[in-house]
Write an enzyme that holds these catalytic residues in place. Structure first.
Site, mmCIF file in Angstrom:
data_model
loop_
_atom_site.group_PDB
_atom_site.id
_atom_site.type_symbol
_atom_site.label_atom_id
_atom_site.label_comp_id
_atom_site.label_asym_id
_atom_site.label_seq_id
_atom_site.Cartn_x
_atom_site.Cartn_y
_atom_site.Cartn_z
ATOM 1 N N VAL A 257 -22.861 21.581 -22.636
ATOM 2 C CA VAL A 257 -21.975 21.204 -23.739
ATOM 3 C C VAL A 257 -21.848 22.296 -24.796
ATOM 4 O O VAL A 257 -20.988 22.208 -25.676
ATOM 5 C CB VAL A 257 -22.433 19.894 -24.406
ATOM 6 N N TYR B 250 -32.041 22.107 -37.759
ATOM 7 C CA TYR B 250 -31.691 20.834 -37.102
ATOM 8 C C TYR B 250 -31.040 19.905 -38.120
ATOM 9 O O TYR B 250 -29.972 19.327 -37.864
ATOM 10 C CB TYR B 250 -32.945 20.194 -36.506
#
Length: 254
Positions: free
Chosen positions: A64, A157
């Protein structure tokens, strides 16, 4: 049955953990489910599991974070079935931990690509086929780290997940004229293989996480899947640009 007779859902990162349970639940809801992953053997095994349960499932292996691979595969899916009704951008992850001072540019780019670029690539590629869907929607995954910036070493993150929160609202604005809804879920600490390492190396730390959750337990993948199922359903037809926290009151525990 023509290729337009049944709704189609794509779930990225669907070969394990939350993603597989989401694919299973959507399959039980009557969708043709397209599982995506990187491990082809695991993907085929999980697809076989769903087929054995009477779920109409297919596996497409692609990365992805690879723009060309995403474009090629989502176009192939859209052309094969004539439509996409639901895109679940489930793929993502911590990618490791690094404090900013020693963080490499490669690490920064890898984490951002996995969590944010992937949402952009997949959503953009799916839009022409979502326009042909029924009550079509995109469902993204953000995180509590998108609000609190994550723990030590998880700053990028958290940054990437804050980006997912923003792009969810931006896509919702962009696609409302086509009646395509865009929402996000924000899972808290869910008991999946994602936490295997800390379970085995620091079980006392893992156990302590419950103390920060109001309901006093970790979540289960199925509990995320039921919320995704709701967002993909006609029952959520007036819901867009929203983020649903699935954390049992995480951050409010005493």
């Amino acid at each position: 049955m023509s290729k337009l007779d049944k709704k189609v859902a794509i779930v990225t990162g669907a070969t394990g953990g939350i993603g597989f349970e989401v694919a299973k639940k959507l399959g039980q809801d009557g969708f043709i489910v397209i599982l995506n992953g990187l491990n082809d053997k695991e993907g085929k095994d999980k697809t076989e599991t769903l087929l054995n349960e009477g779920i109409n499932a297919f596996y497409y292996g692609f990365d992805v974070t690879n723009e060309e691979a995403v474009n090629t595969n989502i176009k192939a899916i859209g052309e094969k079935f004539g439509r996409i009704d639901v895109l679940v951008n489930n793929a993502g992850g911590l990618g490791g931990r690094s404090r900013f001072e020693e963080m490499t540019t490669e690490f920064y780019k890898a984490v951002m690509a996995l969590n944010l670029d992937s949402v952009f690539y997949a959503s953009r590629a799916a839009i022409p086929y979502l326009k042909k869907g029924e009550n079509a929607c995109i469902i993204n995954y953000t995180s509590i780290a998108g609000w609190n910036a994550g723990g030590p070493g998880a700053g990028i993150y958290g940054t990437s997940k804050a980006g997912v929160h923003a792009i969810t609202r931006a896509l919702a604005k962009d696609l409302a004229e086509y009646n395509i809804r865009v929402n996000a879920v924000s899972p808290g600490t869910i008991d999946t293989p994602f936490h295997t390492q800390i379970k085995s190396t620091k079980p006392e730390v893992f156990a302590s996480w419950k103390n920060n959750i109001l309901l006093g337990r970790l979540g289960q993948p199925e509990e995320v899947a039921t919320v995704v199922s709701f967002l993909a359903s006609d029952n959520a037809s007036f819901l867009t640009a929203e983020t649903i926290q699935i954390g049992g009151g995480q951050g409010l525990g005493i």
